[in-house]
Design a protein around this motif. Sequence first.
Motif, mmCIF file in Angstrom:
data_model
loop_
_atom_site.group_PDB
_atom_site.id
_atom_site.type_symbol
_atom_site.label_atom_id
_atom_site.label_comp_id
_atom_site.label_asym_id
_atom_site.label_seq_id
_atom_site.Cartn_x
_atom_site.Cartn_y
_atom_site.Cartn_z
ATOM 1 N N HIS A 8 1.117 -1.130 0.014
ATOM 2 C CA HIS A 8 0.089 -0.048 0.015
ATOM 3 C C HIS A 8 1.014 1.269 -0.087
ATOM 4 C CE1 HIS A 8 -3.674 -2.297 0.682
ATOM 5 N NE2 HIS A 8 -3.050 -3.064 1.236
ATOM 6 N N LEU A 9 0.986 1.858 -1.029
ATOM 7 C CA LEU A 9 1.856 3.011 -1.321
ATOM 8 C C LEU A 9 1.206 4.257 -1.057
ATOM 9 C CD1 LEU A 9 3.488 1.637 -4.669
ATOM 10 C CD2 LEU A 9 4.304 1.645 -2.238
ATOM 11 N N GLU A 10 1.728 5.299 -0.476
ATOM 12 C CA GLU A 10 0.973 6.435 -0.210
ATOM 13 C C GLU A 10 0.859 7.450 -1.460
ATOM 14 O OE1 GLU A 10 2.093 9.952 3.396
ATOM 15 O OE2 GLU A 10 3.566 9.206 1.861
ATOM 16 N N GLY A 11 -0.448 7.765 -1.451
ATOM 17 C CA GLY A 11 -0.814 8.424 -2.859
ATOM 18 C C GLY A 11 -1.371 7.621 -3.870
ATOM 19 N N ASP A 12 -1.466 6.091 -3.512
ATOM 20 C CA ASP A 12 -1.965 5.279 -4.815
ATOM 21 C C ASP A 12 -3.048 4.864 -3.962
ATOM 22 O OD1 ASP A 12 0.182 5.732 -6.336
ATOM 23 O OD2 ASP A 12 1.066 3.741 -5.996
ATOM 24 N N ARG A 13 -4.223 4.806 -4.875
ATOM 25 C CA ARG A 13 -5.325 4.360 -4.542
ATOM 26 C C ARG A 13 -5.395 2.720 -4.261
ATOM 27 N NH1 ARG A 13 -10.588 5.175 -7.936
ATOM 28 N NH2 ARG A 13 -9.967 3.241 -8.012
ATOM 29 N N LEU A 14 -4.876 2.070 -5.497
ATOM 30 C CA LEU A 14 -4.864 0.696 -5.318
ATOM 31 C C LEU A 14 -3.408 0.169 -4.766
ATOM 32 C CD1 LEU A 14 -6.578 0.227 -8.605
ATOM 33 C CD2 LEU A 14 -7.490 0.156 -6.292
ATOM 34 N N PRO A 15 -3.305 -1.120 -4.063
ATOM 35 C CA PRO A 15 -2.161 -1.457 -3.765
ATOM 36 C C PRO A 15 -1.515 -2.284 -5.064
ATOM 37 C CG PRO A 15 -3.869 -2.873 -3.024
ATOM 38 C CD PRO A 15 -4.585 -1.730 -3.824
ATOM 39 N N LEU A 16 0.000 -2.175 -4.668
ATOM 40 C CA LEU A 16 0.776 -2.971 -5.770
ATOM 41 C C LEU A 16 0.938 -4.511 -5.508
ATOM 42 C CD1 LEU A 16 2.802 -2.758 -8.032
ATOM 43 C CD2 LEU A 16 4.624 -2.201 -6.460
ATOM 44 N N THR A 17 0.691 -5.330 -6.201
ATOM 45 C CA THR A 17 0.726 -6.681 -5.894
ATOM 46 C C THR A 17 1.898 -7.236 -6.500
ATOM 47 O OG1 THR A 17 -1.498 -7.040 -5.561
ATOM 48 C CG2 THR A 17 -0.688 -8.769 -5.721
ATOM 49 N N THR A 18 2.837 -8.025 -5.729
ATOM 50 C CA THR A 18 3.901 -8.670 -6.331
ATOM 51 C C THR A 18 4.191 -10.138 -5.847
ATOM 52 O OG1 THR A 18 6.401 -8.468 -6.472
ATOM 53 C CG2 THR A 18 5.311 -8.013 -4.436
ATOM 54 N N HIS A 19 4.591 -11.198 -6.698
ATOM 55 C CA HIS A 19 4.951 -12.377 -6.235
ATOM 56 C C HIS A 19 6.087 -12.444 -5.414
ATOM 57 C CE1 HIS A 19 4.204 -16.644 -6.635
ATOM 58 N NE2 HIS A 19 5.575 -16.935 -6.781
ATOM 59 N N MET A 20 5.912 -12.571 -4.292
ATOM 60 C CA MET A 20 7.055 -12.603 -3.008
ATOM 61 C C MET A 20 6.347 -13.050 -1.997
ATOM 62 S SD MET A 20 8.977 -8.871 -3.446
ATOM 63 C CE MET A 20 10.480 -9.391 -2.410
ATOM 64 N N THR A 21 7.419 -13.604 -0.918
ATOM 65 C CA THR A 21 6.872 -13.962 0.435
ATOM 66 C C THR A 21 7.050 -12.803 1.281
ATOM 67 O OG1 THR A 21 9.123 -15.004 0.921
ATOM 68 C CG2 THR A 21 7.424 -16.583 -0.068
ATOM 69 N N MET A 22 6.213 -12.831 2.439
ATOM 70 C CA MET A 22 6.554 -11.885 3.348
ATOM 71 C C MET A 22 8.177 -11.933 4.039
ATOM 72 S SD MET A 22 3.912 -9.781 3.767
ATOM 73 C CE MET A 22 3.948 -9.492 5.490
ATOM 74 N N LYS A 23 8.440 -13.041 3.975
ATOM 75 C CA LYS A 23 9.801 -13.190 4.499
ATOM 76 C C LYS A 23 10.891 -12.562 3.587
ATOM 77 C CE LYS A 23 13.059 -14.833 7.145
ATOM 78 N NZ LYS A 23 13.797 -13.800 8.184
ATOM 79 N N ALA A 24 10.727 -12.712 2.229
ATOM 80 C CA ALA A 24 11.619 -12.106 1.427
ATOM 81 C C ALA A 24 11.435 -10.502 1.453
ATOM 82 C CB ALA A 24 11.247 -12.840 -0.159
ATOM 83 N N VAL A 25 10.155 -10.190 1.673
ATOM 84 C CA VAL A 25 10.046 -8.723 1.696
ATOM 85 C C VAL A 25 10.543 -7.950 2.817
ATOM 86 C CG1 VAL A 25 8.379 -6.812 1.918
ATOM 87 C CG2 VAL A 25 8.109 -8.593 0.263
ATOM 88 N N GLU A 26 10.500 -8.895 4.194
ATOM 89 C CA GLU A 26 11.061 -8.403 5.310
ATOM 90 C C GLU A 26 12.743 -8.436 5.114
ATOM 91 O OE1 GLU A 26 10.525 -9.679 9.921
ATOM 92 O OE2 GLU A 26 10.080 -11.377 8.319
ATOM 93 N N ASP A 27 13.232 -9.288 4.551
ATOM 94 C CA ASP A 27 14.516 -9.348 4.313
ATOM 95 C C ASP A 27 15.350 -8.417 3.459
ATOM 96 O OD1 ASP A 27 14.594 -11.581 6.190
ATOM 97 O OD2 ASP A 27 14.918 -13.158 4.528
ATOM 98 N N THR A 28 14.388 -7.821 2.553
ATOM 99 C CA THR A 28 14.791 -6.870 1.409
ATOM 100 C C THR A 28 14.620 -5.612 2.093
ATOM 101 O OG1 THR A 28 14.111 -8.402 -0.321
ATOM 102 C CG2 THR A 28 14.324 -6.106 -0.749
ATOM 103 N N LEU A 29 13.914 -5.079 2.917
ATOM 104 C CA LEU A 29 13.470 -3.846 3.323
ATOM 105 C C LEU A 29 14.389 -3.445 4.454
ATOM 106 C CD1 LEU A 29 9.499 -3.864 3.676
ATOM 107 C CD2 LEU A 29 10.909 -2.574 2.082
ATOM 108 N N PRO A 30 14.921 -2.104 4.555
ATOM 109 C CA PRO A 30 15.916 -1.887 5.546
ATOM 110 C C PRO A 30 15.143 -1.681 6.825
ATOM 111 C CG PRO A 30 15.064 0.013 4.203
ATOM 112 C CD PRO A 30 14.463 -1.128 3.673
#
Length: 83
Positions: A8-30
């Motif tokens: 859910h991006l600030e300023g965007d009405r609709l969320p961006l959907t991507t094929h990733m696991t939550m763990k992969a996202v967690e490991d990628t984000l600072p």
Amino acid sequence: MKEYVRFHLEGDRLPLTTHMTMKAVEDTLPQEAFMRINRSYIVRLDKIRAVDRNLCVYIGDEIIRVTEAYRETFERYCTGNCW
């Protein structure tokens, strides 16, 4: 949605959907800017506007509960950082 994550991006009405696991996202984000607070949510820490005594996080119009599995880490962060 198994192995899909919605951003859910600030300023965007609709969320961006991507094929990733939550763990992969967690490991990628600072880690200094984002924290996982339950099985389904990773939040940007500077977007939290309030935390109540039940460890419910308020971001925009959303209220997200910190679950037991993530409580200790979130409470450590909140020491000196929470509102």
